[in-house]
Design a protein around this motif. Structure first.
Motif, mmCIF file in Angstrom:
data_model
loop_
_atom_site.group_PDB
_atom_site.id
_atom_site.type_symbol
_atom_site.label_atom_id
_atom_site.label_comp_id
_atom_site.label_asym_id
_atom_site.label_seq_id
_atom_site.Cartn_x
_atom_site.Cartn_y
_atom_site.Cartn_z
ATOM 1 N N PRO A 22 44.830 45.912 47.031
ATOM 2 C CA PRO A 22 44.025 44.760 46.586
ATOM 3 C C PRO A 22 43.496 44.903 45.164
ATOM 4 C CG PRO A 22 42.784 46.081 48.175
ATOM 5 C CD PRO A 22 44.181 46.636 48.145
ATOM 6 N N VAL A 23 43.254 46.130 44.714
ATOM 7 C CA VAL A 23 42.592 46.302 43.406
ATOM 8 C C VAL A 23 43.611 46.386 42.268
ATOM 9 C CG1 VAL A 23 40.991 47.730 42.061
ATOM 10 C CG2 VAL A 23 40.656 47.485 44.525
ATOM 11 N N LEU A 24 44.713 47.079 42.503
ATOM 12 C CA LEU A 24 45.656 47.344 41.398
ATOM 13 C C LEU A 24 46.978 46.585 41.517
ATOM 14 C CD1 LEU A 24 45.143 51.212 41.217
ATOM 15 C CD2 LEU A 24 44.196 49.510 39.638
ATOM 16 N N MET A 79 43.182 54.876 39.758
ATOM 17 C CA MET A 79 41.716 54.916 39.958
ATOM 18 C C MET A 79 41.261 53.508 40.321
ATOM 19 S SD MET A 79 38.853 56.814 39.066
ATOM 20 C CE MET A 79 37.286 56.199 39.635
ATOM 21 N N ALA A 80 40.685 53.355 41.500
ATOM 22 C CA ALA A 80 40.314 52.006 41.946
ATOM 23 C C ALA A 80 39.182 52.057 42.960
ATOM 24 C CB ALA A 80 41.529 51.313 42.577
ATOM 25 N N ILE A 81 38.281 51.100 42.816
ATOM 26 C CA ILE A 81 37.171 50.929 43.757
ATOM 27 C C ILE A 81 37.278 49.500 44.307
ATOM 28 C CG2 ILE A 81 34.642 50.899 44.004
ATOM 29 C CD1 ILE A 81 35.624 53.649 43.110
ATOM 30 N N ARG A 84 33.943 44.788 45.966
ATOM 31 C CA ARG A 84 32.515 44.623 46.299
ATOM 32 C C ARG A 84 31.728 45.923 46.199
ATOM 33 N NH1 ARG A 84 31.301 45.244 52.090
ATOM 34 N NH2 ARG A 84 33.217 45.708 53.185
ATOM 35 N N PHE A 85 32.411 47.037 45.956
ATOM 36 C CA PHE A 85 31.718 48.320 45.790
ATOM 37 C C PHE A 85 31.702 48.774 44.329
ATOM 38 C CE2 PHE A 85 33.065 48.181 50.200
ATOM 39 C CZ PHE A 85 31.924 48.611 50.873
ATOM 40 N N GLN A 86 32.219 47.927 43.419
ATOM 41 C CA GLN A 86 32.258 48.304 41.998
ATOM 42 C C GLN A 86 30.878 48.175 41.349
ATOM 43 O OE1 GLN A 86 35.353 45.951 40.104
ATOM 44 N NE2 GLN A 86 36.948 46.785 41.430
ATOM 45 N N ASN A 87 30.708 48.840 40.197
ATOM 46 C CA ASN A 87 29.462 48.798 39.414
ATOM 47 C C ASN A 87 28.248 49.312 40.174
ATOM 48 O OD1 ASN A 87 30.767 47.688 37.133
ATOM 49 N ND2 ASN A 87 30.765 45.699 38.153
ATOM 50 N N LYS A 88 28.502 50.282 41.053
ATOM 51 C CA LYS A 88 27.404 50.897 41.824
ATOM 52 C C LYS A 88 27.425 52.412 41.671
ATOM 53 C CE LYS A 88 26.945 47.385 45.483
ATOM 54 N NZ LYS A 88 27.704 46.292 44.909
ATOM 55 N N GLY A 91 32.695 54.922 41.026
ATOM 56 C CA GLY A 91 33.748 55.460 40.159
ATOM 57 C C GLY A 91 33.304 56.769 39.524
ATOM 58 N N LYS A 92 32.067 56.802 39.074
ATOM 59 C CA LYS A 92 31.523 58.023 38.451
ATOM 60 C C LYS A 92 31.522 59.188 39.452
ATOM 61 C CE LYS A 92 27.424 59.937 36.260
ATOM 62 N NZ LYS A 92 28.247 60.793 35.399
ATOM 63 N N ILE A 93 31.165 58.895 40.709
ATOM 64 C CA ILE A 93 31.149 59.953 41.724
ATOM 65 C C ILE A 93 32.545 60.558 41.877
ATOM 66 C CG2 ILE A 93 30.963 60.352 44.227
ATOM 67 C CD1 ILE A 93 28.563 58.367 44.177
#
Ligand SMILES: CC(C)(COP(=O)(O)OP(=O)(O)OC[C@H]1O[C@@H](n2cnc3c(N)ncnc32)[C@H](O)[C@@H]1OP(=O)(O)O)[C@@H](O)C(=O)NCCC(=O)NCCS
Length: 149
Positions: A22-24, A79-81, A84-88, A91-93
């Protein structure tokens, strides 16, 4: 890991598809989720779970870029989040944990970053190198990299 309900696990290439697709690769055949090298013994797939749900993935392939001199390099791909879980901070984790995991395996991480993700990677200490280039059907990319240890 900050949020208590989160856990990071190594997973298989195919287990990344529910996030890669779904993301990429939205709207494209599921078969396009497979990357060359997914099944290599040296490849590491990481999955970030919120409780039991897979919400983010990243793949690290043992692959050198001739732009860099380090003997052992890993390429980050996929690399994909989930949206609805992005900008939280998820990705950094993944990046932080991956760097810890790879710190005794390699000397440099590099990847081709989509232009829209460059800010995210820069905030995590990665630097652009060279000129932007086009990847067909995906858009403008930059090689980005960080020296590990
Ligand atoms: C790029 C991507 C992997 C980043 O993952 P993410 O979980 O959204 O990343 P983070 O939340 O750690 O950081 C993203 C932004 O949210 C901000 N942020 C982090 N925690 C936050 C919080 N609690 N509240 C608000 N914002 C926050 C960060 O500062 C960062 O800001 P930036 O956009 O200016 O860089 C993800 O957005 C994604 O999958 N995008 C689509 C696919 C893609 O482009 N992949 C990269 C291919 S190269």
């Amino acid at each position: 890991m900050k949020q208590l309900e989160l856990s990071l696990k190594t997973i298989s290439g195919q287990e990344t598809y529910p996030v890669r697709h779904p993301v990429l690769r939205e709207g494209r055949p599921l078969s396009e989720c497979e990357f060359e090298g997914d099944e290599d013994a040296t490849t590491i797939h990481l999955g970030l779970y919120s409780k039991e749900k897979l919400i983010g993935v990243a793949t690290f392939l043992k692959k050198s870029n001739p732009c860099f001199s380090e003997k052992v390099q890993y390429q980050l791909r996929g690399m994909a989040i989930l949206q609805r879980f992005q900008n939280k901070g998820h990705g950094k984790i993944i990046l932080d944990e991956a760097e810890k995991l790879l710190s005794n395996k390699c000397h440099r991480i590099w990847f081709n970053a989509r232009k829209i993700a460059v800010n995210f990677y820069e905030k995590n200490g990665y630097k652009k190198t060279g000129e932007p280039f086009e990847i067909a059907n995906v858009g403008v990319h930059y090689v980005m990299t960080k020296k590990i240890i």
